[in-house]
Design an enzyme around this catalytic site. Structure first.
Site, PDB file in Angstrom:
ATOM      1  N   HIS A 225       0.776  -1.172   0.143  1.00  0.00           N
ATOM      2  CA  HIS A 225       0.052  -0.007  -0.057  1.00  0.00           C
ATOM      3  C   HIS A 225       0.858   1.258  -0.046  1.00  0.00           C
ATOM      4  CE1 HIS A 225      -4.118  -1.834   0.585  1.00  0.00           C
ATOM      5  NE2 HIS A 225      -3.294  -2.807   1.149  1.00  0.00           N
ATOM      6  N   THR A 226       2.231   1.342  -0.364  1.00  0.00           N
ATOM      7  CA  THR A 226       3.047   2.541  -0.323  1.00  0.00           C
ATOM      8  C   THR A 226       2.680   3.212  -1.597  1.00  0.00           C
ATOM      9  OG1 THR A 226       4.753   1.062  -1.026  1.00  0.00           O
ATOM     10  CG2 THR A 226       4.755   1.715   1.315  1.00  0.00           C
ATOM     11  N   ASP A 227       2.387   2.387  -2.761  1.00  0.00           N
ATOM     12  CA  ASP A 227       2.103   2.821  -4.186  1.00  0.00           C
ATOM     13  C   ASP A 227       1.521   4.292  -4.297  1.00  0.00           C
ATOM     14  OD1 ASP A 227      -0.123   1.368  -4.075  1.00  0.00           O
ATOM     15  OD2 ASP A 227      -0.067   0.973  -6.334  1.00  0.00           O
TER      16      ASP A 227
ATOM     17  N   TYR B  42     -10.150  -1.360   0.364  1.00  0.00           N
ATOM     18  CA  TYR B  42      -9.097  -0.885  -0.209  1.00  0.00           C
ATOM     19  C   TYR B  42      -9.331   0.810  -0.198  1.00  0.00           C
ATOM     20  CZ  TYR B  42      -5.841  -0.003  -3.894  1.00  0.00           C
ATOM     21  OH  TYR B  42      -4.577   0.529  -4.525  1.00  0.00           O
TER      22      TYR B  42
ATOM     23  N   SER C 295      -1.754  -9.509  -9.659  1.00  0.00           N
ATOM     24  CA  SER C 295      -2.214  -8.546 -10.690  1.00  0.00           C
ATOM     25  C   SER C 295      -2.431  -9.144 -12.193  1.00  0.00           C
ATOM     26  CB  SER C 295      -0.881  -7.410 -10.944  1.00  0.00           C
ATOM     27  OG  SER C 295      -0.734  -6.873  -9.700  1.00  0.00           O
ATOM     28  N   SER C 296      -3.331 -10.190 -12.233  1.00  0.00           N
ATOM     29  CA  SER C 296      -3.593 -10.785 -13.383  1.00  0.00           C
ATOM     30  C   SER C 296      -4.550  -9.583 -14.164  1.00  0.00           C
ATOM     31  CB  SER C 296      -4.542 -11.697 -13.100  1.00  0.00           C
ATOM     32  OG  SER C 296      -5.894 -11.593 -12.756  1.00  0.00           O
TER      33      SER C 296
ATOM     34  N   ASP D 239       0.870  -1.940 -10.300  1.00  0.00           N
ATOM     35  CA  ASP D 239       0.692  -3.186 -11.028  1.00  0.00           C
ATOM     36  C   ASP D 239       1.156  -3.085 -12.373  1.00  0.00           C
ATOM     37  OD1 ASP D 239      -0.520  -3.813  -8.600  1.00  0.00           O
ATOM     38  OD2 ASP D 239      -2.475  -4.156  -9.278  1.00  0.00           O
TER      39      ASP D 239
ATOM     40  N   GLY E 252      -3.837 -11.308  -5.950  1.00  0.00           N
ATOM     41  CA  GLY E 252      -2.970 -10.122  -5.608  1.00  0.00           C
ATOM     42  C   GLY E 252      -1.627 -10.264  -6.451  1.00  0.00           C
TER      43      GLY E 252
HETATM   44  P1  ADP Z   1      -5.623  -9.379  -9.310  1.00  0.00           P
HETATM   45  O1  ADP Z   1      -5.289  -8.379 -10.342  1.00  0.00           O
HETATM   46  O2  ADP Z   1      -4.941  -9.415  -8.124  1.00  0.00           O
HETATM   47  O3  ADP Z   1      -5.357 -10.809 -10.252  1.00  0.00           O
HETATM   48  P2  ADP Z   1      -8.309  -8.307  -9.709  1.00  0.00           P
HETATM   49  O4  ADP Z   1      -9.289  -8.497  -8.805  1.00  0.00           O
HETATM   50  O5  ADP Z   1      -7.703  -6.987  -9.643  1.00  0.00           O
HETATM   51  O6  ADP Z   1      -7.329  -9.436  -9.034  1.00  0.00           O
HETATM   52  O7  ADP Z   1      -8.376  -8.746 -11.265  1.00  0.00           O
HETATM   53  C1  ADP Z   1      -8.784 -10.196 -11.587  1.00  0.00           C
HETATM   54  C2  ADP Z   1      -9.913 -10.136 -12.439  1.00  0.00           C
HETATM   55  O8  ADP Z   1      -9.209  -9.612 -13.819  1.00  0.00           O
HETATM   56  C3  ADP Z   1     -10.593 -11.177 -13.010  1.00  0.00           C
HETATM   57  O9  ADP Z   1     -11.692 -11.470 -12.055  1.00  0.00           O
HETATM   58  C4  ADP Z   1     -10.845 -11.194 -14.531  1.00  0.00           C
HETATM   59  O10 ADP Z   1     -12.003 -10.333 -14.578  1.00  0.00           O
HETATM   60  C5  ADP Z   1     -10.001 -10.447 -14.860  1.00  0.00           C
HETATM   61  N1  ADP Z   1      -8.913 -11.159 -15.753  1.00  0.00           N
HETATM   62  C6  ADP Z   1      -7.601 -11.390 -15.273  1.00  0.00           C
HETATM   63  N2  ADP Z   1      -6.938 -12.384 -16.171  1.00  0.00           N
HETATM   64  C7  ADP Z   1      -8.138 -12.844 -16.981  1.00  0.00           C
HETATM   65  C8  ADP Z   1      -7.845 -13.608 -17.903  1.00  0.00           C
HETATM   66  N3  ADP Z   1      -6.798 -14.468 -18.429  1.00  0.00           N
HETATM   67  N4  ADP Z   1      -9.232 -13.908 -18.794  1.00  0.00           N
HETATM   68  C9  ADP Z   1     -10.511 -13.270 -18.223  1.00  0.00           C
HETATM   69  N5  ADP Z   1     -10.485 -12.388 -17.163  1.00  0.00           N
HETATM   70  C10 ADP Z   1      -9.305 -12.124 -16.727  1.00  0.00           C
HETATM   71 MG    MG Z   2      -5.821  -6.194 -10.075  1.00  0.00          MG
END
Ligand code: ADP
Ligand code: MG
Length: 410
Positions: free
Chosen positions: A58-60, A244, A149-150, A195, A147
């Site tokens: 949370h420093t960002d 958050y 950063s997908s 991220d 967490g």
């Molecule tokens: P984090 O970034 O920590 O993984 P977030 O809640 O910020 O968690 O983001 C997750 C969301 O991003 C998923 O619920 C989905 O909506 C979207 N997402 C990420 N990767 C994919 C993917 N490969 N296909 C479809 N949606 C994705």
């Molecule tokens: Mg995210």
């Protein structure tokens, strides 16, 4: 014309966990799915890593520094142009397809996850980079919502594919800012720049010491002989959605308090330990705890870089433990599953230090582990966590990966 909207794709259009970790099998599966859906081969491919913070929770958004590591769990996207303006996306993780028209940025996106891509397309269009209509297939090995950063990984991979298809190149910092804006404005998550910056500007083999105010970074190296291990609690996320934002506004309120007493303060980043001690009695107790955590965590970012440089294992352990204790007791972003995982990691063989990762409230944690004991660590930590919680965790070592870029299609 196909109707806009999310729909499921066939059961065969998924990639097994085993295949997804083998780059050749993953590439073949993605291209085969693309061919099956669109009757042609994809012409472009892009990838972007996930990332994990080694120090600096949370420093960002407090304009401070973070030690962040782009990881070799990533999102791949392949695509080819269409004759119209529409963007069609199939996610092999979700087994679903969605579509949108980026030239109509006011349209409601057709599925929740489509907003990430629609947002990127809309924001790039607004910035003067029109998006070419395309068919795309996406697959990620970054766990969703844990967490790592997908979301930023998906945004960065999509932005990179849009660059290729549209024949334009974005400045990397600009690209990080634009994809962050997409997530802020289109998904409604008021994330800081951490991220997106990490997954776009990362360089193979390095952690980044990112300064979130100047948006510059230097490299930090994880000492040879140590590995970073991701420990996903796999616990249902305890985040109601408001925490958050609440932490962010508490930090802003505390920064405003210090700014009234010291004109040079713009964010908690500017509050020194001395300044904190001098004025803390005037702060409501909750804000005092929140700001103390951010001020001490910022110190730990610098200290960890020094500890890595000296390969000082005792210091790494103490800094990681202090970070977790602060997250639990001062910033209050821990949950019982994280406490179980912390204990499971701490007592496992080879553990040098361990702490939370991401925003907290469940999701992933990290351990710095002696390279020779990684397997024993993973087995022992998984068994201890399972015995304590009844939940099977996902525990795996990772390596530092390159930032977003082109993906080879052959
Ligand atoms: P984090 O970034 O920590 O993984 P977030 O809640 O910020 O968690 O983001 C997750 C969301 O991003 C998923 O619920 C989905 O909506 C979207 N997402 C990420 N990767 C994919 C993917 N490969 N296909 C479809 N949606 C994705
Ligand atoms: Mg995210």
């Amino acid at each position: 014309m196909e109707r806009h909207g999310a729909h499921a794709v066939g059961d065969n259009m998924t990639i097994s966990d085993h295949d997804s970790l083998d780059p050749r099998l993953r590439r073949e599966a993605m291209i085969a799915t693309f061919r099956q859906l669109h009757k042609a081969a994809p012409s472009y491919g892009a990838r972007a890593p996930g990332r994990v913070d080694l120090m600096g929770s949370h420093t960002d958004y407090n304009e401070g520094c973070v030690m962040t590591l782009p990881i070799d769990r990533d999102t791949w996207i392949v695509g080819a142009p269409r004759d119209d303006h529409e963007v069609h996306v199939t996610s092999l993780n979700l087994g679903a397809t969605t579509s949108f028209d980026p030239s109509r940025p006011d349209r409601e996106p057709s599925a929740g996850w489509g907003r990430y891509l629609h947002g990127v397309a809309a924001v790039l269009t607004e910035a003067g980079h029109p998006i070419r209509g395309c068919n795309t297939v996406v697959h990620g090995t970054v766990p969703l919502g844990s967490g790592l950063s997908s979301s930023a990984s998906l945004e960065a991979a999509a932005a990179t594919l849009f660059e290729q298809l549209g024949g334009f190149t974005l400045d990397p910092v600009e690209k990080a800012k634009l994809t962050q804006r997409a997530e802020n404005e289109w998904v409604g998550v008021h994330c800081g720049i951490l991220d997106q910056y990490s997954v776009i500007l990362g360089e193979q083999g390095h952690a980044l010491m990112l300064d979130c105010r100047s948006l510059t970074h230097t490299h930090a190296a994880v000492p040879a002989g140590l590995r970073i291990v991701i420990c996903n609690t796999c616990a249902p996320r305890a985040l109601s959605g408001s925490e958050y934002g609440e932490r962010r506004s508490q930090c802003e309120e505390a920064a405003a308090f210090f700014a009234r007493r010291s004109p040079g303060v713009r964010a908690l980043r500017d509050v020194t330990v001395g300044m904190f001690r001098q004025h803390v009695s005037g702060l409501p107790p909750e804000l005092a705890k929140r700001s103390r955590f951010i001020i001490e965590e910022s110190e730990r970012v610098r200290a960890l870089a020094e500890a890595f440089a000296r390969d000082d294992r005792a210091a790494i352990r103490d800094l990681a433990s202090a970070s977790f204790a602060g997250a639990r007791d001062l910033f209050e972003i821990s949950v019982p599953a994280m406490e179980s995982m912390f204990e499971a990691m701490r007592i496992a063989p080879g553990c040098i230090g361990c702490r939370q990762a991401g925003a907290g409230f469940g999701g992933c944690m990290i351990a710095v582990v002696d390279d020779g004991l990684v397997e024993a660590f993973c087995r022992a930590a998984a068994a201890a966590y399972l015995a304590d919680t009844g939940i099977v965790p996902e525990i795996y070592p990772i390596r530092a990966a390159a930032g977003a870029g082109a993906l080879r299609l052959s």
